[in-house]
Structures are given as C-alpha cells and as structure tokens.
Design an enzyme around this catalytic site. Structure first.
Site, short mmCIF file in Angstrom:
data_model
loop_
_atom_site.label_atom_id
_atom_site.label_comp_id
_atom_site.label_asym_id
_atom_site.label_seq_id
_atom_site.Cartn_x
_atom_site.Cartn_y
_atom_site.Cartn_z
N GLY A 121 35.55 43.34 38.92
CA GLY A 121 35.35 43.94 39.54
C GLY A 121 33.65 44.14 39.76
O GLY A 121 32.86 44.48 40.82
N GLN A 147 40.80 47.38 44.12
CA GLN A 147 42.46 47.68 44.80
C GLN A 147 43.42 47.53 45.51
O GLN A 147 44.46 47.85 45.48
CB GLN A 147 42.29 49.46 44.81
CG GLN A 147 41.21 50.36 43.87
CD GLN A 147 42.09 50.50 42.38
OE1 GLN A 147 43.80 50.68 42.24
NE2 GLN A 147 40.85 50.59 41.79
N SER A 172 39.19 42.06 41.01
CA SER A 172 39.38 42.14 39.53
C SER A 172 40.59 41.77 39.03
O SER A 172 41.64 42.29 39.36
CB SER A 172 39.11 43.40 38.65
OG SER A 172 38.68 43.97 37.93
N GLY A 173 41.09 41.21 37.88
CA GLY A 173 42.04 40.63 37.50
C GLY A 173 43.27 41.76 37.19
O GLY A 173 44.62 41.63 37.70
N HIS A 174 42.81 42.39 35.93
CA HIS A 174 43.98 43.56 35.65
C HIS A 174 44.47 44.62 36.69
O HIS A 174 45.02 45.38 35.62
CB HIS A 174 42.92 44.25 34.72
CG HIS A 174 41.77 44.82 34.57
ND1 HIS A 174 42.57 46.56 34.47
CD2 HIS A 174 40.60 44.82 35.21
CE1 HIS A 174 41.47 47.22 34.93
NE2 HIS A 174 39.74 46.38 35.76
N THR A 215 29.70 29.82 30.08
CA THR A 215 30.52 28.45 30.70
C THR A 215 31.63 29.57 31.07
O THR A 215 32.12 30.94 30.29
CB THR A 215 30.81 29.35 29.05
OG1 THR A 215 30.22 28.00 28.10
CG2 THR A 215 31.90 27.71 27.94
N CYS A 259 36.39 54.91 34.84
CA CYS A 259 35.02 54.89 34.73
C CYS A 259 34.43 55.72 34.49
O CYS A 259 33.51 56.16 34.25
CB CYS A 259 34.99 53.76 35.85
SG CYS A 259 35.27 52.26 35.82
#
Length: 399
Positions: free
Chosen positions: A72, A180, A200-202, A238, A326
């Site tokens: 994110g 979120q 964001s994936g997590h 990559t 954060c």
C-alpha cells in the site's frame, strides 16, 4: 498465558493456509521469470494474468488497469508522485485529509518540498471530512484529491461516492487509499468515480510485501520505478510471482461470501462495543458509530496510558494496538485522534481492536474482562484518577 487472542487485523492478518498452498509451487516448480518467453516464464506470466483478471473483476475494473506493487505504501507514493509529475503543468495544488495514513501524508510533505501546495482538510468529530470544506478547497490549479476509503485507526468510512462525483465534475483526479477497506467491503470504482486506488495483500489474509495500484485507463501517471518494461512499462522490477499468486488466492477468498462475513464481523464489533461502554466507565468510542469498518473498534480510556494497557493485555495473550502499526515507536499521540479533537491526555489512552471472522464471542468476553482488570489496575496507580474521583464524591455531597 492463555491461548493467543488476535485482535490486531488492521495491522496485518494471518496468511491463510490456502494462500500459502497456492504460492508454494511458484517457488520451486513454476519458478520462471514472468517476463521470459520460454514455457517456465509463460506459466508464471499466465498466473500473473489470472490474478490481474481476478482483482479487476473485484473492483469492476479492467485487468490492464491493475498494477502490482510492493504494498500500500508504494501504491500511495506512486499515485501521488506520479500524478503530480504528470499533471504539474496543469497545476500544483492537491487536497487530502488530516487523518490519512502516513504513506499519503509524508508523500504530500515530500511534494511540498518540491514546489507543490497541499490543502489538508479537517475532519468532523466522527472522522468524516466536510464535503462543503472540500468544495471550498478546490481551486483552478487543483490536480488531485486523495482521501482514504476507511481510516486505519478509528475505522470511519468516508463519503467516497460524493467525493468521487465532485472530483469528476471538476475534472480533478481522485485517489483513495483503500488498504483497510479492500477485501472487507464492496468497492466499485466505476460507480464511485475512483481514478486510482491503493491496496495491500496482507490486510485480507494474503502475503506481506505485495499490493496493487488501480489506475483508470487514460490517466497519465508517471512511472515510479525505472529500469525495465514490466507492468506494461509503468513499474520496473521482476514480478514477485509467488506473492502475486498468493494475493490472488486471498482476493478470491475475500470476495467469496464477503457480505456474510462482514455481517458477522459487525455483530462481533457491536457486541464488544456494547459491553465496553456498559461495563467500563470514562471511556469514549472513536469514529463514526455505524459508518465504520465491520471489524473496527477504537476506544480511549481516561486516566491511563495506552501502551501500559497493551502490555497488560499482552500478558493475557491478547494482541491489540493503540493505533497504526507504522507509528508504534512514536511517543506522540495519534495524529488521527488529535484531528478529531481529542486532547493529548485522552488521546494517549487509546486502544484499537480489529476483528476477523475467526474471532468468537468467547474470545471477546475474555478480552472485555482483561480490559476491565487492566484499566482498573492502571487507574488505581493514577493520581489524576484519584483526584477526579475525590472531586466527583465532593460534588455529590454538595448536591
């Protein structure tokens, strides 16, 4: 210590076993570089394409409008800096809110140092921006509005549809940090007139270190990373195929039964809020009472320090937070809580509990008892609380 009760899903979620299982073959079996032309590379490219299709469908977007990032924060940086560089000739004014994630606020500060002007909108007591204030802030040289979909601390949902409509009417780009919100509530970028969206994936049981930025076709956002032709020449590097595949699996899980899962989380959320408000005096629920994320609970408890409360809960095996992960090393109170008008002494006593569908009523009952015990213990050590109780008693006697 009792069995761990995890209530910090806004910081990160557990990577689902199905996600890990989907990722494993792309470490050892289908390990080709997705940009290669031989069959191993083609297998990886096909997997990346399937995930792009999946994410696009989840947002009512085109697959080619999805660009993979490291998460994110990169997506936020890319959206703001890329738009500023691409549209700087048109104007150098941007608008955001005072409760954004630091991925946006610090990027705005970076841009201010490079000649851009940023208007930071105040928010109401419930954390929602004032649409009239937004209208007043728009200028002829405004090129971008960036307002988060849902706040990462207090859970408040912003009036995204209205913001998107206003931005579209005025010919201004609209970016939303949906880190979120994505995977937890439905989002339709067409209906909401969103030009760019970060995720964001997590945050929805995917792996860490992977996310995406949605960029509406026709938006001329400059490249953020340079060096290669990956992501159609707009984001060099990559492709992290295992993480992309894992995020794709998490997206499928998130949107399979999303509404039912959200309703369950709301039930758990409201149950926990009701018990805390009923059983612990001198507490304050932060954020909008109903227009908030399904699994978000955020309280301030007077006469205590949030960090001390977290440590006592941790001894009971309960994982919670006082705000954004954060900024966990900061001694300053949350900028979000100050923005909604809380004084420092109350803002310091904050507790964020963020749920998932895996949590149970039994866990929440155990959590409430632990909070009650910890708050009482900390208040007994507080001279401010002692003075407050004395004043309360004296006031009752005078009556």
């Amino acid at each position: 210590m009792s069995q761990t009760i995890y209530l910090d899903n806004a910081a990160t979620t557990q990577t689902a076993p199905q996600v890990v299982e989907a990722m494993l073959p792309y470490f050892s079996e289908h390990y080709g570089n997705a940009s290669s032309i031989y069959h191993l590379g083609a297998e990886s490219k096909e997997a990346v394409t399937r995930v792009r299709d999946c994410i696009g469908a989840s947002l009512n977007a085109q697959p080619e409008e999805i660009y993979f990032t490291s998460g994110g924060t990169e997506a936020d940086n890319w959206a703001l800096i890329g738009a500023a560089e691409a549209y700087g000739a048109k104007g150098k004014h941007m608008i955001t809110s005072g409760i954004e994630h630091h991925g946006v606020l610090h990027t705005c500060r970076y841009l201010e140092q490079r000649g851009y002007e940023v208007t930071c909108l105040p928010v109401k007591e419930d954390g929602r921006i004032d649409l009239e204030a937004l209208k007043q802030a728009i200028r002829p040289d405004t090129i971008l509005i960036s307002v988060m979909f849902a706040n990462n601390e207090i859970g408040t949902l912003q009036p995204i549809e209205e913001i998107g409509r206003l931005a579209k009417e005025r010919g201004i780009l609209f970016h939303t940090d949906a880190v979120q919100a994505y995977g937890h509530i439905p989002i339709d970028v067409q209906a909401l007139s969103i030009d760019m969206l970060s995720a964001s994936g997590h945050k929805f049981h995917g792996p860490k270190g992977i996310g995406f930025l949605y960029i509406r076709k026709g938006i001329k956002v400059r490249s953020f990373l340079h060096g290669g032709a990956q992501e159609r020449g707009r984001r060099a590097g990559t492709e992290n195929v295992p993480a992309i595949v894992g995020m794709g699996a998490a997206v499928q899980m998130a949107f399979n039964g999303l509404l039912e899962r959200a309703e369950k989380e709301r039930h758990l959320r409201d149950y926990l809020i009701q018990r805390i408000e009923k059983e612990i005096p001198y507490c304050r629920l932060n954020g909008h009472r109903t227009r908030r994320l399904p699994g978000n609970i955020h309280f301030c408890f007077r006469f205590i320090e949030g960090e001390s409360l977290l440590m006592l809960l941790d001894r009971k095996g309960i994982c919670a937070s006082s705000g954004s992960a954060c900024t966990s090393g900061s001694l300053d109170p949350s900028h979000v809580l100050l923005a909604i008008g809380l004084p420092h002494e109350i803002a310091h006593g904050s507790l964020r509990l963020t749920l998932s569908e895996e949590n149970t009523i039994e866990e929440l009952d155990e959590t409430v008892e632990a909070i009650k015990e910890a708050v009482e213990k900390l208040r007994q050590m507080s001279p401010l609380y002692e003075d407050f109780i004395k004043q309360e008693k004296n006031g009752q006697k005078e009556e």
